[in-house]
Write an enzyme that holds these catalytic residues in place. Sequence first.
Site, PDB file in Angstrom:
ATOM      1  CB  CYS A   1      -1.041  -0.082   1.112  1.00 17.66           C
ATOM      2  SG  CYS A   1      -2.521   0.888   0.736  1.00 17.66           S
TER       3      CYS A   1
ATOM      4  CG  HIS B   1      -3.469  -3.503   3.118  1.00 21.06           C
ATOM      5  ND1 HIS B   1      -2.516  -3.020   3.866  1.00 21.06           N
ATOM      6  CD2 HIS B   1      -4.275  -2.208   3.063  1.00 21.06           C
ATOM      7  CE1 HIS B   1      -2.468  -1.346   4.109  1.00 21.06           C
ATOM      8  NE2 HIS B   1      -3.545  -1.383   3.285  1.00 21.06           N
TER       9      HIS B   1
ATOM     10  CD  GLU C   1      -1.220  -5.945   5.287  1.00 24.57           C
ATOM     11  OE1 GLU C   1      -0.984  -6.245   4.197  1.00 24.57           O
ATOM     12  OE2 GLU C   1      -1.391  -4.949   5.965  1.00 24.57           O
TER      13      GLU C   1
HETATM   14  N1  GLN Z   1      -1.801   6.881   2.675  1.00 25.20           N
HETATM   15  C1  GLN Z   1      -1.958   6.184   1.377  1.00 25.20           C
HETATM   16  C2  GLN Z   1      -3.108   6.415   0.844  1.00 25.20           C
HETATM   17  O1  GLN Z   1      -4.289   6.923   1.359  1.00 25.20           O
HETATM   18  C3  GLN Z   1      -1.740   4.637   1.751  1.00 25.20           C
HETATM   19  C4  GLN Z   1      -2.668   3.941   2.601  1.00 25.20           C
HETATM   20  C5  GLN Z   1      -2.072   2.753   3.185  1.00 25.20           C
HETATM   21  O2  GLN Z   1      -1.009   2.321   3.256  1.00 25.20           O
HETATM   22  N2  GLN Z   1      -3.165   2.115   3.657  1.00 25.20           N
HETATM   23  O3  GLN Z   1      -3.516   6.004  -0.321  1.00 25.20           O
END
Ligand code: GLN
Length: 534
Positions: free
Chosen positions: A382, A508, A510
């Site tokens: 992410c 994600h 994980e």
């Molecule tokens: N801050 C970034 C976004 O909003 C990544 C978010 C995250 O890693 N969950 O796109």
Amino acid sequence: MKKLVFVTGGVCSSLGKGVTASSIGSLLEARGLSVRMMKIDPYLNVDAGTMNPYQHGEVYVTDDGAETDLDLGNYARFTNAPIARANSITTGQVYQEVIEKERQGRFLGRTVQVIPHITDAIKARIHAVADSPDVDITIVEVGGTVGDMESIPFLEAARQIIHEEGHQNAVSVHVTLIPRVSGGELKTKPTQHSVKELQEVGIQPDVLVVRCDEPVEGMRRKIAAFTNVDFEGVISAHDVPVTIYEIPLVFHEQKLDVYLLRRMNIESRHADLRAWKEMVRKFREPKRRVRIGVVGKYMELVDAYKSVWEALHHGGIANDAVVDIVRIDSGDFEGEQADPAKALADVQGILIPGGFGHRGTSGMVAAVRWAREHKMPCFGICLGMQIMTIEWARTVLGWEDADSSEFQPDSKHPVVSLLEEQLEVKNYGGTMRLGASASVLKEGTRVREAYGSETIQERHRHRYEFSNAYRADMEASGLRITGLTPDGTLVECVEWPDHPWGVGVQFHPEFKSRPVAPHPLFRAFVKACLGYAG
Ligand code: GLN
């Protein structure tokens, strides 16, 4: 008849109610029963989405896009129970529902009260999960500690359900602590008091799970006598040396599953714990070790990246290896004195996890750059993928000011930006992309090799995207775009060329890793780290 197990906690917080509830779920599943898991959080936040991970730990995201408490992640790791929005209840949600109903005039002028209106709404939510036709047993964990003012309506709802359904259909499991006082003596008094407190709200526990640093064998009879709990219902949850995944086995040895099933009059097959035992054996007898650095902020808090830690351990055992996780503060890569070679000297790979906000990101970029240039395996999740994109644009394309518009709104090269900025739509609202959606993986790529399939489903929780305005430049300069949404509009995965394993994913992974089914990307990443010679 549907069965319910309420798990409460006493004496103090952080005793492992979540792991207890999860372990019971995993044991009952091993006996062929269909289990559901629920978490009640007695706070006024409507969900965990806005809560500070420093204070509260990770926000666990479900397939249907709910932002929930990290205990839901434990449930997903220990059991096969589907975890969705309906499996998480907060005080905030219940009050919101009841107040909305009141505003619509649906209480027909009656006085709206905690009992029965709030308690009825809680009971309805529990029944909505527990009564579905394909469910045998639902385990409901009540957050907080018995005696807290906040938990009272939930305990009252549990009491009513136990009364209405009958004691053979709804049982109570209470988790307490046996502390050691100076001089080394173990004390049962706090447990006795805590049970009294539960009895005061009208709940007689059927099972006591007693946390202690050593097996409480010798005290079981005494505890049973003081608390009206059967001897077989007093279970020792002593510290385990290697992994919390041993807990279901610790409970099984003490026949907790047998006792619970007898109390609830449930017939089941013998417990099939072969896969679970084999997994625990791998944790206990690893053939290799590997050190992996996780670079981020919030590093001081163990729970903020709970699912990432667990998925790394799962990736380890998939390779017969123990993963030693090294938490590296991104601040170590910032400023004049920063020396990435030194900061990464004793790790064999780095992972950049998700995150929000500008702080720490320049350090992450420096760490990623070092890993790319020194062919050290790197896994960006992410925010991590966004950092890999920014680093590429700055170093390879030479756009020094390249950034995410989250961190630098007036960057000339916003290689990561809001979708609406890319589409030049104003006032769109920057809503978060949440929950599971599909990605299509290109052939001949690390991600495709890891998953072994073309289309995957993973969960998202982010606002910003890889900017399509720069897609052509990025690809022309060599960055590989290896995963896209099915309609091709959003970049889901990037990979470094000529590198052993440099993969960034916008989702994600994980959240979907389980100890008995390690996530393919974590498996592949740990394998690559094991192969890093330095
Ligand atoms: N801050 C970034 C976004 O909003 C990544 C978010 C995250 O890693 N969950 O796109």
